[in-house]
Design a protein around this motif. Structure first.
Motif, PDB file in Angstrom:
ATOM      1  N   GLN A  49      96.182 162.706 -64.733  1.00 12.49           N
ATOM      2  CA  GLN A  49      97.610 162.734 -64.489  1.00 12.49           C
ATOM      3  C   GLN A  49      97.964 164.084 -63.844  1.00 12.49           C
ATOM      4  OE1 GLN A  49      99.624 159.923 -65.384  1.00 12.49           O
ATOM      5  NE2 GLN A  49      97.532 159.125 -65.626  1.00 12.49           N
ATOM      6  N   TRP A  50      98.882 164.062 -62.892  1.00  8.99           N
ATOM      7  CA  TRP A  50      99.232 165.287 -62.204  1.00  8.99           C
ATOM      8  C   TRP A  50     100.682 165.261 -61.737  1.00  8.99           C
ATOM      9  CZ3 TRP A  50     100.919 164.037 -57.379  1.00  8.99           C
ATOM     10  CH2 TRP A  50     100.407 162.867 -56.806  1.00  8.99           C
ATOM     11  N   ARG A  51     101.214 166.437 -61.467  1.00  6.11           N
ATOM     12  CA  ARG A  51     102.537 166.611 -60.891  1.00  6.11           C
ATOM     13  C   ARG A  51     102.487 167.771 -59.899  1.00  6.11           C
ATOM     14  NH1 ARG A  51     107.257 164.645 -63.675  1.00  6.11           N
ATOM     15  NH2 ARG A  51     106.698 163.313 -65.441  1.00  6.11           N
ATOM     16  N   VAL A  52     103.301 167.685 -58.874  1.00  3.16           N
ATOM     17  CA  VAL A  52     103.394 168.743 -57.869  1.00  3.16           C
ATOM     18  C   VAL A  52     104.784 169.367 -57.968  1.00  3.16           C
ATOM     19  CG1 VAL A  52     103.505 169.230 -55.399  1.00  3.16           C
ATOM     20  CG2 VAL A  52     101.721 167.727 -56.291  1.00  3.16           C
ATOM     21  N   HIS A  53     104.827 170.698 -58.032  1.00  3.73           N
ATOM     22  CA  HIS A  53     106.088 171.423 -58.133  1.00  3.73           C
ATOM     23  C   HIS A  53     106.157 172.450 -57.009  1.00  3.73           C
ATOM     24  CE1 HIS A  53     106.463 170.004 -62.386  1.00  3.73           C
ATOM     25  NE2 HIS A  53     105.149 170.166 -62.384  1.00  3.73           N
ATOM     26  N   CYS A  54     107.077 172.283 -56.091  1.00  6.01           N
ATOM     27  CA  CYS A  54     107.287 173.270 -55.029  1.00  6.01           C
ATOM     28  C   CYS A  54     108.402 174.200 -55.503  1.00  6.01           C
ATOM     29  CB  CYS A  54     107.674 172.586 -53.717  1.00  6.01           C
ATOM     30  SG  CYS A  54     107.802 173.727 -52.327  1.00  6.01           S
ATOM     31  N   MET A  55     108.023 175.342 -56.064  1.00  7.20           N
ATOM     32  CA  MET A  55     109.014 176.193 -56.698  1.00  7.20           C
ATOM     33  C   MET A  55     108.454 177.587 -56.944  1.00  7.20           C
ATOM     34  SD  MET A  55     108.775 174.587 -60.559  1.00  7.20           S
ATOM     35  CE  MET A  55     110.322 175.359 -60.969  1.00  7.20           C
ATOM     36  N   ASP A  56     109.353 178.480 -57.310  1.00  7.40           N
ATOM     37  CA  ASP A  56     109.004 179.831 -57.713  1.00  7.40           C
ATOM     38  C   ASP A  56     108.264 179.764 -59.046  1.00  7.40           C
ATOM     39  OD1 ASP A  56     108.977 182.444 -58.680  1.00  7.40           O
ATOM     40  OD2 ASP A  56     110.984 182.901 -57.942  1.00  7.40           O
ATOM     41  N   VAL A  57     107.109 180.416 -59.126  1.00  3.47           N
ATOM     42  CA  VAL A  57     106.286 180.356 -60.331  1.00  3.47           C
ATOM     43  C   VAL A  57     107.020 180.920 -61.544  1.00  3.47           C
ATOM     44  CG1 VAL A  57     104.164 181.257 -61.393  1.00  3.47           C
ATOM     45  CG2 VAL A  57     104.115 180.345 -59.067  1.00  3.47           C
ATOM     46  N   THR A  58     107.932 181.865 -61.336  1.00  5.44           N
ATOM     47  CA  THR A  58     108.665 182.444 -62.468  1.00  5.44           C
ATOM     48  C   THR A  58     109.611 181.440 -63.118  1.00  5.44           C
ATOM     49  OG1 THR A  58     110.477 183.283 -61.084  1.00  5.44           O
ATOM     50  CG2 THR A  58     108.580 184.741 -61.448  1.00  5.44           C
ATOM     51  N   LYS A  59     109.822 180.306 -62.466  1.00  2.37           N
ATOM     52  CA  LYS A  59     110.767 179.318 -62.970  1.00  2.37           C
ATOM     53  C   LYS A  59     110.070 178.024 -63.407  1.00  2.37           C
ATOM     54  CE  LYS A  59     114.721 181.006 -60.259  1.00  2.37           C
ATOM     55  NZ  LYS A  59     114.081 182.253 -59.829  1.00  2.37           N
ATOM     56  N   LEU A  60     108.871 178.136 -63.941  1.00  2.00           N
ATOM     57  CA  LEU A  60     108.161 176.945 -64.412  1.00  2.00           C
ATOM     58  C   LEU A  60     109.039 176.148 -65.374  1.00  2.00           C
ATOM     59  CD1 LEU A  60     104.472 178.047 -65.221  1.00  2.00           C
ATOM     60  CD2 LEU A  60     105.412 177.129 -63.099  1.00  2.00           C
ATOM     61  N   PRO A  61     109.127 174.822 -65.200  1.00  3.88           N
ATOM     62  CA  PRO A  61     110.001 174.003 -66.053  1.00  3.88           C
ATOM     63  C   PRO A  61     109.349 173.685 -67.408  1.00  3.88           C
ATOM     64  CG  PRO A  61     108.922 172.615 -64.420  1.00  3.88           C
ATOM     65  CD  PRO A  61     108.503 174.035 -64.112  1.00  3.88           C
ATOM     66  N   LEU A  62     109.019 174.724 -68.161  1.00  2.32           N
ATOM     67  CA  LEU A  62     108.353 174.521 -69.445  1.00  2.32           C
ATOM     68  C   LEU A  62     109.205 173.694 -70.409  1.00  2.32           C
ATOM     69  CD1 LEU A  62     106.891 178.099 -70.070  1.00  2.32           C
ATOM     70  CD2 LEU A  62     105.726 176.108 -69.091  1.00  2.32           C
ATOM     71  N   ALA A  63     110.521 173.838 -70.307  1.00  5.46           N
ATOM     72  CA  ALA A  63     111.408 173.093 -71.205  1.00  5.46           C
ATOM     73  C   ALA A  63     111.290 171.589 -71.010  1.00  5.46           C
ATOM     74  CB  ALA A  63     112.855 173.536 -70.988  1.00  5.46           C
ATOM     75  N   ASP A  64     110.878 171.159 -69.818  1.00  8.41           N
ATOM     76  CA  ASP A  64     110.742 169.722 -69.540  1.00  8.41           C
ATOM     77  C   ASP A  64     109.423 169.160 -70.057  1.00  8.41           C
ATOM     78  OD1 ASP A  64     113.171 169.896 -68.221  1.00  8.41           O
ATOM     79  OD2 ASP A  64     112.262 170.116 -66.239  1.00  8.41           O
ATOM     80  N   PHE A  65     108.518 170.038 -70.492  1.00  9.70           N
ATOM     81  CA  PHE A  65     107.198 169.580 -70.933  1.00  9.70           C
ATOM     82  C   PHE A  65     106.821 170.243 -72.263  1.00  9.70           C
ATOM     83  CE2 PHE A  65     107.407 169.371 -66.323  1.00  9.70           C
ATOM     84  CZ  PHE A  65     107.034 168.058 -66.085  1.00  9.70           C
ATOM     85  N   PRO A  66     107.578 169.945 -73.307  1.00  9.59           N
ATOM     86  CA  PRO A  66     107.277 170.549 -74.611  1.00  9.59           C
ATOM     87  C   PRO A  66     105.923 170.087 -75.129  1.00  9.59           C
ATOM     88  CG  PRO A  66     108.880 168.777 -74.853  1.00  9.59           C
ATOM     89  CD  PRO A  66     108.697 168.989 -73.381  1.00  9.59           C
ATOM     90  N   SER A  67     105.274 170.970 -75.855  1.00  6.72           N
ATOM     91  CA  SER A  67     103.959 170.650 -76.407  1.00  6.72           C
ATOM     92  C   SER A  67     103.761 171.402 -77.710  1.00  6.72           C
ATOM     93  CB  SER A  67     102.862 171.025 -75.411  1.00  6.72           C
ATOM     94  OG  SER A  67     101.584 170.853 -75.984  1.00  6.72           O
TER      95      SER A  67
END
Length: 235
Positions: free
Chosen positions: A75-93
């Motif tokens: 499984q994979w996802r592609v994010h075109c974005m600034d690395v400082t703004k990783l959407p960690l809140a969208d992927f809780p673990s």
């Protein structure tokens, strides 16, 4: 495509399974694709800020790693974005996530790690980092230590007549992050260690002459530490 020495070593250092792995500054996605094949992540996230590169990568991933409903498939996802703004809140673990940052300078690597760790702390998430800066590792180590990160693993490798320090760091690490990486000097061939230390000393002697006054203490400490290690190896 065959991985370079540097990327091969980074791949080998991912020796556990993570719910999420973030391959940041991923460029053409070679390391992330290798990790998909290795099946060490629930989801592999490819992150870079360059739209053209990410569009091309998206097409290659759709061709070679088609997504489907089978959770056992990569499984994979592609994010075109600034690395400082990783959407960690969208992927809780509930388990640690791994962030890989390779191919940028030590100062920028430190800024990225600092921003990501601050976000993870605010969310109560556990983050580990696998890092391979292209230079200024001494400054990076100083900053990582100040952030209360610890060492999980470190390696010194050579590729195309250039040395790289590979660092796996996390709060869970059991060893402190030292200024020059104590365990590095028992790994690589003796001649490689000496050549690397001489290049570092030449670089820092050049840098300290043109540095600002507030930067000199750290740079002079780097020169002292590297010289002491070179003297030890040469004894």
């Amino acid at each position: 495509m065959k991985l370079s020495q540097r990327l091969s070593h980074l791949q080998a250092m991912v020796d556990g399974h993570y719910a999420h792995i973030w391959d940041c500054c991923c460029d053409h996605g070679l390391l992330g694709a290798a990790l998909l094949n290795k099946r060490v992540a629930g989801t592999l996230h490819f992150v870079d800020i360059v739209p053209g590169i990410m569009q091309t990568l998206q097409g290659k991933l759709e061709r070679f790693f088609p997504l489907n409903q089978d959770v056992s498939s990569p499984q994979w996802r592609v994010h075109c974005m600034d690395v400082t703004k990783l959407p960690l809140a969208d992927f809780p673990s509930e388990t640690p996530q791994l962030v890989i940052i390779a191919g940028v300078g030590g100062e920028l690597t430190g800024e990225l790690v600092s921003a990501i760790q601050a976000c993870a702390d605010a969310l109560g998430q556990n983050i580990e980092f696998l890092l391979c800066p292209v230079h200024h590792t001494y400054q990076l180590r100083d900053r990582l230590s100040a952030m209360a990160l610890n060492l999980v693993d470190e390696r010194l490798i050579s590729e195309n007549k250039r040395c790289y320090e590979l660092l796996h760091v996390a709060r869970r690490g059991e060893r402190p992050i030292t200024a020059i990486g104590d365990s590095l000097w028992s790994q690589a061939p003796f001649e490689l260690q000496q050549a690397y230390l001489r290049r570092l000393l030449k670089h820092y002697h050049q840098v300290v002459r043109g540095s600002k006054q507030e930067q000199k203490p750290l740079l002079e400490r780097a020169i002292s530490d590297y010289q002491a290690q070179l003297d030890l190896l040469s004894a």
